[in-house]
Design an enzyme around this catalytic site. Structure first.
Site, PDB file in Angstrom:
ATOM      1  N   GLY A 289       0.775  -1.221   0.000  1.00 41.38           N
ATOM      2  CA  GLY A 289       0.000   0.000   0.000  1.00 41.38           C
ATOM      3  C   GLY A 289       0.806   1.270   0.000  1.00 41.38           C
ATOM      4  N   ASP A 290       2.119   1.186  -0.234  1.00 38.93           N
ATOM      5  CA  ASP A 290       2.972   2.367  -0.353  1.00 38.93           C
ATOM      6  C   ASP A 290       4.183   1.943  -1.177  1.00 38.93           C
ATOM      7  OD1 ASP A 290       4.481   4.850   0.211  1.00 38.93           O
ATOM      8  OD2 ASP A 290       3.003   5.165   1.781  1.00 38.93           O
ATOM      9  N   ASP A 291       5.335   2.595  -0.993  1.00 44.64           N
ATOM     10  CA  ASP A 291       6.511   2.226  -1.778  1.00 44.64           C
ATOM     11  C   ASP A 291       6.873   0.761  -1.562  1.00 44.64           C
ATOM     12  OD1 ASP A 291       6.951   4.832  -2.801  1.00 44.64           O
ATOM     13  OD2 ASP A 291       7.969   5.407  -0.953  1.00 44.64           O
TER      14      ASP A 291
END
Length: 499
Positions: A289-291
């Protein structure tokens, strides 16, 4: 009467012809016969009962026979224990924190004899956070899952990281990771693809509703440690970052799968080497859900004061997906410096951004000698992004004159399809991008407006064939290294949208 060879041959041909002509009828007969046998076996079971004799009892015993055992854990240390030796119960309900702690204590006593191995058998092993020790192998069997207890009261609070000033999300102490270690040497977390599950759903909900007073915990965090191996396991659903090596040396992450929802799971970065040296990340699949991977080295004035760079990092053979952020990032917390990073043989798919460098005034530090080779984008909104106005700060005390230095960034063998903006490299008058190069680049675009290769405040070169047509801010060289055209100084570019 004597049967001749010709007669037998004629008879066999007749049978074959009958079978060929009646395949459907024979198949139906087979199904009916199988059904009758099954019904007969079921009736036998009903008559014989669970312990009865005869074919029904045999059939039921076959159904209830235990599954074959999982692969035995290889012995990787002189001494090996099972978690059950210390009272562990893998039913997903019993709390196993004390079992893990007793096992780690036993292994710590073996440090002078080569350490020890803790095998986690198949099962669901609920636990609160616990610490590892030096010269330890944590081995997760196939079907083993370590579960973080969702109740925050079981999670200890720890001092803020010195290079961040305070907890990354909230001022003051931060929650410690589920699996933690400090000042360790020779630590291995591996297995037959067992998993560590942070059960982060409750944490994400509380974060969105601003119900937490402290920064959320990572799943696995090792600090001030060296000779670390994480391999052949799955990490999933961390409350925050999944694997966070902090100020570590000689770190290997290999054949690791990292999973969390691609939306609704905020800040669930996959792997974040932070002020680390000599790092290898290879053969990993990351969808979070991010990098997917973010190389960091501290935040603003605190990172500058701590002064520990991330350097000598190789990322290769990785497949990454990040619907809300980037596949491979550097920054934005990079105030201690980032240098000598190679990213090669990476596929980034269904992501908002492919590779990104992000920083801002106040960060200070440097980003230099960064090489990207053989990168493939597949349905990525922005392929390559360099952003120097990522204005998120630890506090208002950052130095307004601390400008990061960005130089020696190379992109070679960049390919893909379905990319809206292949390049957006935007420096500024105080943070120019120096010595950037593009070579062997062909990216299929999905956006037909004029400015799809965007540059400003950049200095560097295009070598050979690059598609789509590059911006004019860069010198143009042919494949033989001969200058074809000098750059035109263009320090602003029309932006089509925010990426």
């Amino acid at each position: 009467m004597v049967e001749t060879a010709g007669g037998r041959l004629h008879q066999r041909r007749g049978v074959a012809a009958f079978v060929a002509a009646n395949k459907t009828l024979l198949a139906a007969a087979w199904v009916v016969g199988f059904t009758l046998v099954f019904l007969w076996q079921s009736a036998s079971i009903s008559r014989g009962g669970a312990g009865g004799g005869g074919s029904g009892g045999v059939f039921l015993r076959l159904l209830s026979a235990p599954l074959p055992p999982s692969r035995p854990a290889p012995r990787l240390r002189p001494t090996a224990y099972n978690l059950t030796d210390f009272g562990g119960v893998g039913d997903g309900r019993a709390l196993n924190t004390e079992a893990f702690e007793r096992a780690v204590e036993a292994i710590a006593a073996l440090a002078e004899r080569g350490g020890g191995q803790l095998n986690v058998p198949p099962g669901r092993w609920l636990t609160a956070p616990f610490n590892l020790t030096s010269h330890m192998t944590l081995f997760l069997a196939e079907g083993a899952e370590i579960l973080g207890i969702p109740d925050e009261k079981y999670w200890p609070l720890m001092p803020a990281l010195p290079s961040y000033g305070y907890g990354r999300e909230r001022k003051g102490p931060r929650f410690g990771s589920l699996i933690h270690g400090q000042n360790l040497k020779d630590v291995v977390i591996t297995g037959h693809n067992g998993s560590i599950n942070g059960q982060g759903e409750v944490w994400w909900m509380k974060h969105r509703r601003r119900m937490l007073n402290n920064t959320r915990p990572p799943l696995v965090q090792l600090m001030w440690s060296k000779d670390i191996v994480v391999a052949n396991i799955t990490l999933r659903n961390s409350p925050f970052w999944h694997f966070h090596p902090y100020d570590c040396t000689n770190v290997t992450v290999s054949n690791v799968t990292i999973l969390s929802p691609v939306s609704g799971a905020p800040n669930t970065d996959g792997i974040d080497p932070d002020s680390c040296q000599d790092v290898l990340i290879e053969n990993c699949y990351i969808s979070v859900g991010d990098d997917a991977i973010a190389v960091k080295s501290g935040w603003d004035q605190y990172g500058i004061a701590y002064g520990r760079p991330s350097s000598n990092i190789l990322i290769r053979n990785v497949t990454a997906r990040s619907l809300v952020s980037a596949g491979i990032s550097i920054g934005s917390e990079m105030s201690g410096g980032v240098a000598n990073v190679t990213v090669e043989n990476v596929r980034i798919w269904e992501s908002r951004r492919g590779v990104r460098i992000k920083t801002a005034t106040g960060r200070g530090g440097y980003i230099r000698n960064i090489s990207y080779h053989n990168i493939t984008f597949d349905n990525v909104r922005a392929g390559i992004v360099i952003k120097v106005d990522y204005n998120e700060h630890a506090d208002d005390g950052y130095d307004r004159t601390a400008f990061p230095d960005i130089m020696s960034i190379s992109f070679t063998g960049i390919h893909g399809r379905g990319v809206r903006v292949p390049v957006r490299a935007h420096g500024s008058d105080v943070i120019p991008i120096k010595d950037i190069s593009f070579q062997d680049m062909s990216v299929g675009i999905s956006y037909k407006k004029k400015h799809i290769f965007q540059c400003s405040y950049v200095e560097g070169r295009i070598i050979g064939s690059v598609f789509p047509k590059p911006c004019e801010n860069l010198d143009l060289y042919n494949e033989q290294g001969q200058l074809v055209k000098r750059a035109v100084s263009l320090n602003s570019t029309e932006l089509d949208y925010d990426i």
